[in-house]
Scaffold this motif. Structure first.
Motif, PDB file in Angstrom:
ATOM      1  N   ASP A  45      47.497  63.144  32.150  1.00 25.12           N
ATOM      2  CA  ASP A  45      48.422  61.830  32.264  1.00 25.12           C
ATOM      3  C   ASP A  45      49.337  62.258  31.531  1.00 25.12           C
ATOM      4  N   LYS A  46      50.385  61.180  31.543  1.00 24.27           N
ATOM      5  CA  LYS A  46      51.623  61.087  30.560  1.00 24.27           C
ATOM      6  C   LYS A  46      52.152  59.538  30.440  1.00 24.27           C
ATOM      7  N   PRO A  47      52.688  59.388  29.132  1.00 23.17           N
ATOM      8  CA  PRO A  47      53.284  58.088  28.964  1.00 23.17           C
ATOM      9  C   PRO A  47      54.269  57.799  29.868  1.00 23.17           C
ATOM     10  N   GLY A  48      54.225  56.629  30.352  1.00 23.39           N
ATOM     11  CA  GLY A  48      55.223  56.088  31.456  1.00 23.39           C
ATOM     12  C   GLY A  48      54.544  56.027  32.701  1.00 23.39           C
ATOM     13  N   LYS A  49      53.749  56.738  32.888  1.00 25.11           N
ATOM     14  CA  LYS A  49      52.976  56.895  34.388  1.00 25.11           C
ATOM     15  C   LYS A  49      52.071  55.590  34.618  1.00 25.11           C
ATOM     16  N   ASP A  50      51.994  54.982  35.582  1.00 23.85           N
ATOM     17  CA  ASP A  50      51.078  53.775  35.953  1.00 23.85           C
ATOM     18  C   ASP A  50      49.710  54.029  35.634  1.00 23.85           C
ATOM     19  N   SER A  51      49.163  55.367  35.775  1.00 19.67           N
ATOM     20  CA  SER A  51      47.632  55.440  35.421  1.00 19.67           C
ATOM     21  C   SER A  51      47.342  55.574  34.109  1.00 19.67           C
ATOM     22  N   TYR A  52      48.624  56.137  33.237  1.00 24.95           N
ATOM     23  CA  TYR A  52      48.452  56.115  31.737  1.00 24.95           C
ATOM     24  C   TYR A  52      48.607  54.655  31.242  1.00 24.95           C
ATOM     25  N   GLU A  53      49.356  53.712  31.864  1.00 26.32           N
ATOM     26  CA  GLU A  53      49.412  52.557  31.569  1.00 26.32           C
ATOM     27  C   GLU A  53      48.214  51.766  31.796  1.00 26.32           C
ATOM     28  N   HIS A  54      47.389  51.950  32.786  1.00 26.01           N
ATOM     29  CA  HIS A  54      45.957  51.509  33.073  1.00 26.01           C
ATOM     30  C   HIS A  54      45.115  52.190  32.265  1.00 26.01           C
ATOM     31  N   ARG A  55      45.106  53.333  31.746  1.00 27.29           N
ATOM     32  CA  ARG A  55      44.157  53.674  30.735  1.00 27.29           C
ATOM     33  C   ARG A  55      44.246  52.897  29.359  1.00 27.29           C
ATOM     34  N   GLU A  56      45.708  53.060  29.075  1.00 24.75           N
ATOM     35  CA  GLU A  56      45.880  52.465  27.694  1.00 24.75           C
ATOM     36  C   GLU A  56      45.638  50.962  27.851  1.00 24.75           C
ATOM     37  N   ALA A  57      45.639  50.328  28.713  1.00 24.74           N
ATOM     38  CA  ALA A  57      45.225  48.935  28.862  1.00 24.74           C
ATOM     39  C   ALA A  57      43.706  48.587  28.821  1.00 24.74           C
ATOM     40  N   GLY A  58      42.888  49.761  28.767  1.00 36.29           N
ATOM     41  CA  GLY A  58      41.420  49.632  28.530  1.00 36.29           C
ATOM     42  C   GLY A  58      40.647  49.853  29.704  1.00 36.29           C
ATOM     43  N   ALA A  59      41.143  50.530  30.803  1.00 39.35           N
ATOM     44  CA  ALA A  59      40.251  50.836  31.931  1.00 39.35           C
ATOM     45  C   ALA A  59      39.568  52.109  31.700  1.00 39.35           C
ATOM     46  N   THR A  60      38.227  52.187  32.205  1.00 37.68           N
ATOM     47  CA  THR A  60      37.343  53.070  31.919  1.00 37.68           C
ATOM     48  C   THR A  60      37.742  54.333  32.662  1.00 37.68           C
ATOM     49  N   GLU A  61      37.739  54.002  33.959  1.00 35.44           N
ATOM     50  CA  GLU A  61      38.157  54.934  34.959  1.00 35.44           C
ATOM     51  C   GLU A  61      39.474  54.564  35.761  1.00 35.44           C
ATOM     52  N   VAL A  62      40.462  55.580  35.916  1.00 39.61           N
ATOM     53  CA  VAL A  62      41.534  55.320  36.916  1.00 39.61           C
ATOM     54  C   VAL A  62      41.535  56.297  37.731  1.00 39.61           C
ATOM     55  N   MET A  63      41.597  56.205  39.125  1.00 37.68           N
ATOM     56  CA  MET A  63      41.854  57.042  40.219  1.00 37.68           C
ATOM     57  C   MET A  63      43.317  57.012  40.682  1.00 37.68           C
ATOM     58  N   VAL A  64      43.791  58.280  40.667  1.00 36.58           N
ATOM     59  CA  VAL A  64      45.209  58.330  41.371  1.00 36.58           C
ATOM     60  C   VAL A  64      45.075  59.148  42.630  1.00 36.58           C
ATOM     61  N   THR A  65      45.528  58.688  43.731  1.00 32.14           N
ATOM     62  CA  THR A  65      45.468  59.163  44.927  1.00 32.14           C
ATOM     63  C   THR A  65      46.573  59.290  45.661  1.00 32.14           C
ATOM     64  N   SER A  66      46.768  60.610  46.387  1.00 27.22           N
ATOM     65  CA  SER A  66      47.863  60.483  47.556  1.00 27.22           C
ATOM     66  C   SER A  66      47.331  61.244  48.795  1.00 27.22           C
ATOM     67  N   ALA A  67      48.333  61.607  49.608  1.00 27.23           N
ATOM     68  CA  ALA A  67      47.902  62.111  50.888  1.00 27.23           C
ATOM     69  C   ALA A  67      47.557  63.555  50.761  1.00 27.23           C
ATOM     70  N   ASN A  68      47.885  64.162  49.577  1.00 26.50           N
ATOM     71  CA  ASN A  68      47.523  65.689  49.172  1.00 26.50           C
ATOM     72  C   ASN A  68      46.125  65.739  48.202  1.00 26.50           C
ATOM     73  N   ARG A  69      45.915  64.699  47.410  1.00 25.19           N
ATOM     74  CA  ARG A  69      44.628  64.985  46.540  1.00 25.19           C
ATOM     75  C   ARG A  69      44.519  63.652  45.823  1.00 25.19           C
TER      76      ARG A  69
END
Length: 173
Positions: A45-69
């Motif tokens: 993950d990289k700073p500035g991405k929403d998933s990164y922000e979710h983890r930094e906010a304290g989420a234990t798990e973050v799932m990122v999903t798209s049509a490909n994976r």
């Protein structure tokens, strides 16, 4: 699900062998997944991405999903690093799971060995190493010796050793 590990010192060629074995086994009709142990500082993950922000906010798990994976990131949050055995149940059932790294764990492994790396042979002290794939002779072991540069021979060994049996052929070109 059958499991085989590839273990060896850094620079021995584990990733190169995994990346050659996957298409060799898939071409034979097997469904293959991998698990790779990485250095503690890795991050997908990289700073500035929403998933990164979710983890930094304290989420234990973050799932990122798209049509490909999809990808699931799990933060240890102070818990000890899980061993391979603890992570295997998170994998989807396939014909073969190749585990790269985790060299000190108890699953069966093929050691990837290059004398030029300058490190000792792991098979001397690890009874879970079932064969050694090397770019040269390895007189220090009585384990089967595989030619590291002969992907088909290594794949043949994996199929026999893991008793993969008849492969599914649907969808295989």
């Amino acid at each position: 699900m059958r499991i085989i590990g590839l273990a060896g010192w850094s620079g021995s060629g584990k990733t190169t062998l995994v990346c050659r074995l996957i298409p060799a086994l898939v071409a034979r009709g097997y469904r293959v997944s991998t698990m790779k142990h990485a250095h503690h500082a890795f991050d997908v993950d990289k700073p500035g991405k929403d998933s990164y922000e979710h983890r930094e906010a304290g989420a234990t798990e973050v799932m990122v999903t798209s049509a490909n994976r999809w990808a699931l990131m799990h933060e240890h949050r102070g818990a000890p690093e899980p061993c391979a055995e603890d992570l295997i149940p998170h994998m989807t059932e396939v014909d073969l799971l190749i585990i790269e790294g985790f060299k000190k764990e108890g699953h069966e492994k093929i050691e990837v060995f290059r004398r030029g790396v300058g490190k000792p042979l792991l098979a001397v002290d690890d009874p879970n190493i079932v064969a050694v794939a090397s770019d040269g002779p390895v007189p220090e072991t009585d384990r089967p010796l595989l030619d590291l540069n002969d992907t088909e021979a290594v794949a043949d060994f994996v199929v026999r050793h893991c008793r993969l049996g008849a492969a599914r052929r649907e969808g295989v070109a």
